[in-house]
Design a protein around this motif. Structure first.
Motif, PDB file in Angstrom:
ATOM      1  N   GLU A  23       0.773  -1.132  -0.149  1.00 22.02           N
ATOM      2  CA  GLU A  23      -0.046   0.009   0.012  1.00 22.02           C
ATOM      3  C   GLU A  23       0.862   1.305  -0.070  1.00 22.02           C
ATOM      4  O   GLU A  23       0.248   2.212  -0.488  1.00 22.02           O
ATOM      5  CB  GLU A  23      -0.821   0.079   0.990  1.00 22.02           C
ATOM      6  N   ARG A  24       2.081   1.129   0.645  1.00 22.97           N
ATOM      7  CA  ARG A  24       2.945   2.430   0.616  1.00 22.97           C
ATOM      8  C   ARG A  24       3.592   2.669  -0.603  1.00 22.97           C
ATOM      9  O   ARG A  24       3.716   3.593  -1.208  1.00 22.97           O
ATOM     10  CB  ARG A  24       3.930   2.104   1.650  1.00 22.97           C
ATOM     11  N   GLU A  25       3.821   1.392  -1.351  1.00 24.55           N
ATOM     12  CA  GLU A  25       4.766   1.826  -2.412  1.00 24.55           C
ATOM     13  C   GLU A  25       4.149   2.127  -3.570  1.00 24.55           C
ATOM     14  O   GLU A  25       4.742   2.721  -4.698  1.00 24.55           O
ATOM     15  CB  GLU A  25       5.606   0.369  -2.533  1.00 24.55           C
ATOM     16  N   VAL A  26       2.801   2.459  -3.710  1.00 21.86           N
ATOM     17  CA  VAL A  26       2.202   2.909  -4.769  1.00 21.86           C
ATOM     18  C   VAL A  26       2.588   4.676  -4.996  1.00 21.86           C
ATOM     19  O   VAL A  26       2.271   5.023  -5.873  1.00 21.86           O
ATOM     20  CB  VAL A  26       0.559   2.621  -4.815  1.00 21.86           C
ATOM     21  N   TYR A  27       3.038   5.155  -3.882  1.00 27.93           N
ATOM     22  CA  TYR A  27       3.403   6.344  -3.782  1.00 27.93           C
ATOM     23  C   TYR A  27       4.855   6.601  -4.163  1.00 27.93           C
ATOM     24  O   TYR A  27       5.473   7.804  -4.051  1.00 27.93           O
ATOM     25  CB  TYR A  27       3.326   7.106  -2.351  1.00 27.93           C
ATOM     26  N   MET A  28       5.696   5.542  -4.570  1.00 22.48           N
ATOM     27  CA  MET A  28       6.911   5.710  -4.806  1.00 22.48           C
ATOM     28  C   MET A  28       7.100   6.135  -6.315  1.00 22.48           C
ATOM     29  O   MET A  28       6.439   6.215  -7.264  1.00 22.48           O
ATOM     30  CB  MET A  28       7.676   4.249  -5.065  1.00 22.48           C
ATOM     31  N   SER A  29       8.113   7.044  -6.307  1.00 19.18           N
ATOM     32  CA  SER A  29       8.409   7.959  -7.580  1.00 19.18           C
ATOM     33  C   SER A  29       9.817   8.315  -7.614  1.00 19.18           C
ATOM     34  O   SER A  29      10.312   8.764  -6.591  1.00 19.18           O
ATOM     35  CB  SER A  29       7.414   9.211  -7.518  1.00 19.18           C
ATOM     36  N   ALA A  30      10.473   8.184  -8.671  1.00 16.91           N
ATOM     37  CA  ALA A  30      11.964   8.770  -9.095  1.00 16.91           C
ATOM     38  C   ALA A  30      11.863  10.226  -9.314  1.00 16.91           C
ATOM     39  O   ALA A  30      12.719  10.980  -8.965  1.00 16.91           O
ATOM     40  CB  ALA A  30      12.492   7.971  -9.975  1.00 16.91           C
ATOM     41  N   ASP A  31      10.553  10.754  -9.452  1.00 19.87           N
ATOM     42  CA  ASP A  31      10.524  12.309  -9.562  1.00 19.87           C
ATOM     43  C   ASP A  31      10.597  13.156  -8.202  1.00 19.87           C
ATOM     44  O   ASP A  31       9.596  13.153  -7.606  1.00 19.87           O
ATOM     45  CB  ASP A  31       9.291  12.549 -10.395  1.00 19.87           C
ATOM     46  N   PRO A  79       4.188  15.435  -6.655  1.00 19.66           N
ATOM     47  CA  PRO A  79       3.441  15.870  -5.324  1.00 19.66           C
ATOM     48  C   PRO A  79       3.211  15.046  -3.893  1.00 19.66           C
ATOM     49  O   PRO A  79       3.244  15.549  -2.924  1.00 19.66           O
ATOM     50  CB  PRO A  79       2.028  16.119  -6.172  1.00 19.66           C
ATOM     51  N   VAL A  80       3.464  13.720  -4.495  1.00 23.04           N
ATOM     52  CA  VAL A  80       3.514  12.761  -3.213  1.00 23.04           C
ATOM     53  C   VAL A  80       4.626  11.680  -3.664  1.00 23.04           C
ATOM     54  O   VAL A  80       4.600  11.344  -4.498  1.00 23.04           O
ATOM     55  CB  VAL A  80       2.148  12.083  -2.916  1.00 23.04           C
ATOM     56  N   ARG A  81       5.488  11.682  -2.580  1.00 28.44           N
ATOM     57  CA  ARG A  81       6.441  10.720  -2.839  1.00 28.44           C
ATOM     58  C   ARG A  81       6.834   9.788  -1.710  1.00 28.44           C
ATOM     59  O   ARG A  81       7.098  10.381  -0.833  1.00 28.44           O
ATOM     60  CB  ARG A  81       7.625  11.443  -3.566  1.00 28.44           C
ATOM     61  N   TYR A  82       6.997   8.668  -1.999  1.00 25.98           N
ATOM     62  CA  TYR A  82       7.403   7.484  -0.893  1.00 25.98           C
ATOM     63  C   TYR A  82       8.775   7.010  -1.271  1.00 25.98           C
ATOM     64  O   TYR A  82       8.881   6.827  -2.404  1.00 25.98           O
ATOM     65  CB  TYR A  82       6.343   6.604  -0.647  1.00 25.98           C
ATOM     66  N   GLY A  83       9.605   7.112  -0.194  1.00 30.30           N
ATOM     67  CA  GLY A  83      10.671   6.340  -0.620  1.00 30.30           C
ATOM     68  C   GLY A  83      11.735   6.022   0.584  1.00 30.30           C
ATOM     69  O   GLY A  83      11.129   6.183   1.587  1.00 30.30           O
ATOM     70  N   THR A  84      12.957   5.649   0.319  1.00 24.75           N
ATOM     71  CA  THR A  84      13.878   5.383   1.539  1.00 24.75           C
ATOM     72  C   THR A  84      15.160   6.171   1.429  1.00 24.75           C
ATOM     73  O   THR A  84      16.095   5.794   2.179  1.00 24.75           O
ATOM     74  CB  THR A  84      14.156   3.922   1.597  1.00 24.75           C
ATOM     75  N   SER A  85      15.316   7.257   0.593  1.00 20.85           N
ATOM     76  CA  SER A  85      16.411   7.833   0.267  1.00 20.85           C
ATOM     77  C   SER A  85      16.270   9.142  -0.160  1.00 20.85           C
ATOM     78  O   SER A  85      15.112   9.469  -0.950  1.00 20.85           O
ATOM     79  CB  SER A  85      17.549   6.971  -0.353  1.00 20.85           C
ATOM     80  N   PHE A  86      17.094  10.067  -0.202  1.00 18.66           N
ATOM     81  CA  PHE A  86      16.813  11.157  -1.127  1.00 18.66           C
ATOM     82  C   PHE A  86      16.709  11.042  -2.340  1.00 18.66           C
ATOM     83  O   PHE A  86      15.932  11.614  -3.043  1.00 18.66           O
ATOM     84  CB  PHE A  86      18.261  12.195  -0.963  1.00 18.66           C
TER      85      PHE A  86
END
Ligand code: OGA
Ligand code: NI
Length: 294
Positions: free
Chosen positions: A30-38, A42-49
């Motif tokens: 459910e969380r990873e749908v917000y993952m984006s390399a951009d 407007p919404v971005r989920y991730g684990t690093s800058f």
């Protein structure tokens, strides 16, 4: 600096911390749908800058939210069900608090009309050109951009081998950071890393790069990092406040003199975004790149 007695209701703060925790408790699918390399999404989920570029990942998950009514439809809406309601309320409250702090900061720089100037007392329409510029920065931050970073630092079996977030300064005017009850934030002070102990429900106020530029170096953006621990996950919510993304921030003319020349190039958010797309963003290297002298 930590702000207490700031007037933001405890419920607003607790609800935000709680909904942040529940977001990170969601299954990864459910969380990873917000993952984006951009980095401008407007919404971005991730684990690093910047996952595609950073060699070593930080011990951190984050959800970045751009706070603008036009992109609200991108925010998580039904999982957790109350996410949007809590996050919008929190964003509005922190923006209002930020404006109060920003006005005080600009005044402390001697960059606001104090009513004591005779010209102005006699006729409100007569202002020196400097005063117009000072008012401008307040208008700009009022209409400025805001985004929030919801940070989740899991427990780490080897906390000495990694960092939650590496040393950096924030690219904004001021950051209001809310911690939970677990220590982890450290600021760089006179060559040492100093822990910022949790004061319940207080906001840590961090000077960002844009304020360093506006103040022509009188306020320095604070280099900080987050460490992790082996016993308890940690949550923080950072609210970043800037001028509008295309507005160039320049050192205030009031703070430039023959003995204190202009130190920085004019800068806006787009300059910063371009920089982090092509360079490793660490420590204060972006701000260094905006300096006119070394
Ligand atoms: C950030 C940050 C520190 C913390 O999100 O920019 O510096 O304590 N966070 O989470
Ligand atoms: Ni930061």
């Amino acid at each position: 600096m930590q702000l207490v007695n700031h007037g933001i209701a405890e419920d607003v703060i607790n609800d935000m911390r709680d909904v942040t925790r529940r977001f990170f408790d969601l299954p990864v699918t459910e969380r990873e749908v917000y993952m984006s390399a951009d980095v401008s999404a407007p919404v971005r989920y991730g684990t690093s800058f910047n996952q595609t570029k950073d060699g070593v990942f930080c011990w951190r998950d984050f959800l970045k939210l751009v706070c603008d009514p036009n992109v609200l439809s991108h925010w998580p809406s039904n999982s957790p069900l109350d996410f949007r309601k809590c996050a919008v309320k929190y964003a509005e409250n922190t923006k209002a608090l930020f404006l109060k702090v920003a006005e005080a900061v600009v005044e402390s720089l001697g960059a606001v009309h104090d009513g004591g100037d005779q010209e102005v007392v006699n006729d409100e329409n007569i202002m020196t050109s400097d005063e117009k510029i000072e008012d401008k920065i307040i208008t700009e931050v009022k209409n400025g951009s805001q985004f929030m970073m919801l940070n989740y630092y899991p427990q780490c079996p080897n906390p000495d081998l990694t960092l939650g977030i590496p040393p950096h300064s924030d690219f904004d005017f001021l950051t209001l950071l809310l911690q939970d009850d677990v220590n982890g934030l450290q600021i760089h002070h006179r060559g040492d890393w100093v822990g910022v102990d949790v004061i319940p429900n207080a906001f840590v106020v961090n000077v960002g790069d844009l304020l360093e530029i506006f103040s022509n170096g009188k306020y320095k953006s604070v280099m900080h990092r987050a460490v992790v621990n082996s016993f308890k996950p940690r949550i923080s919510v950072a609210s970043f406040h800037s001028t509008p993304i295309d507005t160039i921030v320049e050192p205030s003319p009031k703070l430039i003199s023959s003995s204190n020349p202009r130190w920085y190039k004019g800068t806006n958010f787009s300059t910063f975004l371009e920089y982090i797309k092509t360079s490793d963003y660490k420590k204060k290297n972006f701000l260094e790149s905006r300096k006119l002298f070394n």
